[in-house]
Every structure is written in C-alpha cells, then in structure tokens.
Design an enzyme around this catalytic site. Structure first.
Site, PDB file in Angstrom:
ATOM      1  N   GLN A 225      36.919   3.033  27.290  1.00 13.33           N
ATOM      2  CA  GLN A 225      38.179   2.407  26.885  1.00 13.33           C
ATOM      3  C   GLN A 225      39.155   3.441  26.332  1.00 13.33           C
ATOM      4  O   GLN A 225      40.366   3.351  26.559  1.00 13.33           O
ATOM      5  CB  GLN A 225      37.919   1.317  25.844  1.00 13.33           C
ATOM      6  N   GLU A 226      38.633   4.410  25.605  1.00  8.36           N
ATOM      7  CA  GLU A 226      39.491   5.420  24.990  1.00  8.36           C
ATOM      8  C   GLU A 226      40.106   6.358  26.026  1.00  8.36           C
ATOM      9  O   GLU A 226      41.295   6.670  25.954  1.00  8.36           O
ATOM     10  CB  GLU A 226      38.686   6.242  23.972  1.00  8.36           C
ATOM     11  N   SER A 227      39.301   6.823  26.979  1.00  4.51           N
ATOM     12  CA  SER A 227      39.791   7.890  27.857  1.00  4.51           C
ATOM     13  C   SER A 227      39.277   7.861  29.285  1.00  4.51           C
ATOM     14  O   SER A 227      39.636   8.746  30.069  1.00  4.51           O
ATOM     15  CB  SER A 227      39.390   9.245  27.256  1.00  4.51           C
TER      16      SER A 227
END
Length: 231
Positions: free
Chosen positions: A116-118
């Site tokens: 989700q972050e990257s």
C-alpha cells in the site's frame, strides 16, 4: 540496524552486500551462479537442469497455491508491480517475512502495508515527500540515521515500528492490527485522542485497502497455511 530500528520506534512514538538490479531492463542481467541455483531450488522449477527458473518466472507469479508466506508475498509483489524482477521480489518477500517474525507480526500483514505504501518500489517518492519502500519522511529517517532508499533497512524499520504499535494495542483493543495501521498513518497521538481509529476518511480507507491486500496475499496460500493467517 537494530540500533536504527530501535531509534526510529522511539523517535516516532514520542511525537553489506550489493543489492542486485531490481527492475526489468533491456540490458542483460547476470547473477552469480550460486544465487541462480539457490533461486531455482526455491522455485522448484520443472524444467531441464540447464534452463534457469528465473527466465520469465511465470510459475512464481502465476503458479498453484503455495505453502510459504514469502512465496505468496513474492507473487503479489510481481502482480502489483511488474517492474520488479522475480529475484528482487523473492529478496523483498524474504526480508518482509523475517522482519515480521522478529516483531511478532503477520508476514502477510506487513507485506500488505508495504504494498500500500509503495508497491515495493525502493525509489518511491510521494507528493508529501515520503521516500522509499516504506515511505519514511526525510526528517524522521535522518533523525535516526536511516537511509530511506535502502529497501532492506526500511523494511526492518517499518516492521519494528508496526510491531511496536501492535504490541501496545494488543489486549487493549479488539483489533491491534487496525490500531497499528491507524497509528502508522495518522500518528499515535490521534489514536490516543479518539481512543481508537480516528474518524479520518483517509485513515479508514488506508486500513481497508491494506486489509484487502492482506486477504489477497492469503488467497495465494493453500488452506492449511492460510487458515492461521487470515485477517
């Protein structure tokens, strides 16, 4: 690295080998013989001995259900970010599973968060200025001596931070993982203020998306493996 991860947990709570190329390029990439053999063994590639398993790596991305979390994580990395090579996906997945175990976290949960972050992109840079695979802000990273562009150190730091949050909320809240994500996204002070997940649309959507990714990773595992890991 232990000192770095401890420092980053403390800092946020209060407010080598050469890495092989991770992206597909037109250039020919040659890994060491020992590394290629080890990865062939991990993939259990059903091909002649002189054919490298990483040639296409379709089995890793599209094969049958697996019995190990790191293989399921590698699969979702490849399906989410096609720019990542199969070899790098395995390295990142292994690092994620190892860090999760050290911090008493579900490996699939930690992987879903980093996705989700990257999307597991070590070069990711957000509009807000967050950097790297775990999206740390430059000031936070600099304050504890962390290079946010180092994917393995960043995975370790993210695992330590989320593990610390989950440990704090475990036994005090119905869902320690949701609370840990809320603290990671909105900050522990916001969680303390609202005595739970803050009513921020962004934070609630963030948690929902990660739980969805978590379930998707588990869906790549066989029934015996996945029962104990379902979100």
């Amino acid at each position: 690295m232990r000192a770095v991860t401890k420092s980053i947990v403390a800092a946020i709570s209060l407010c080598s080998c050469t890495v092989h190329t991770i992206y597909h390029t037109s250039a020919h990439i040659s890994a060491s013989v020992h590394l290629a053999r080890a990865l062939n063994g991990v993939l259990s590639w059903p091909s002649p001995a002189d054919v490298h398993a990483l040639k296409g790596a379709v089995l890793l991305r599209d094969g049958p259900l697996v019995s190990q979390a790191d293989l399921a994580i590698a699969r979702v990395i490849l399906r989410t970010n096609p720019r990542i090579t199969a070899g790098a996906a395995l390295f990142f997945a292994g690092a994620t599973a190892r860090t999760a175990r050290l911090n008493s976290l579900s490996a699939e949960f930690l992987a879903a968060t980093i996705l989700q972050e990257s999307a597991y992109d070590p070069r990711a840079f957000s509009a807000a200025g967050a950097i790297g695979i775990a999206q740390f802000m430059p000031d936070t990273a600099a304050g504890v001596g962390l290079d946010p562009y180092d994917p393995f150190d960043s995975i370790d730091a993210a695992g330590a931070l989320l593990g610390n949050y989950a440990a704090q909320y475990r036994g005090r809240n119905a869902d320690a993982y949701a609370m840990a994500l809320a603290a990671y996204n909105a900050g522990p002070l916001a969680v303390m203020r609202y005595r739970g997940v803050p009513p921020y649309a962004e934070t609630r959507e963030y948690i929902a998306l990660i739980f969805d990714r978590w379930a998707r990773i588990v869906s790549y595992e066989d029934d015996k493996t996945s029962e104990a890991r379902k979100p």
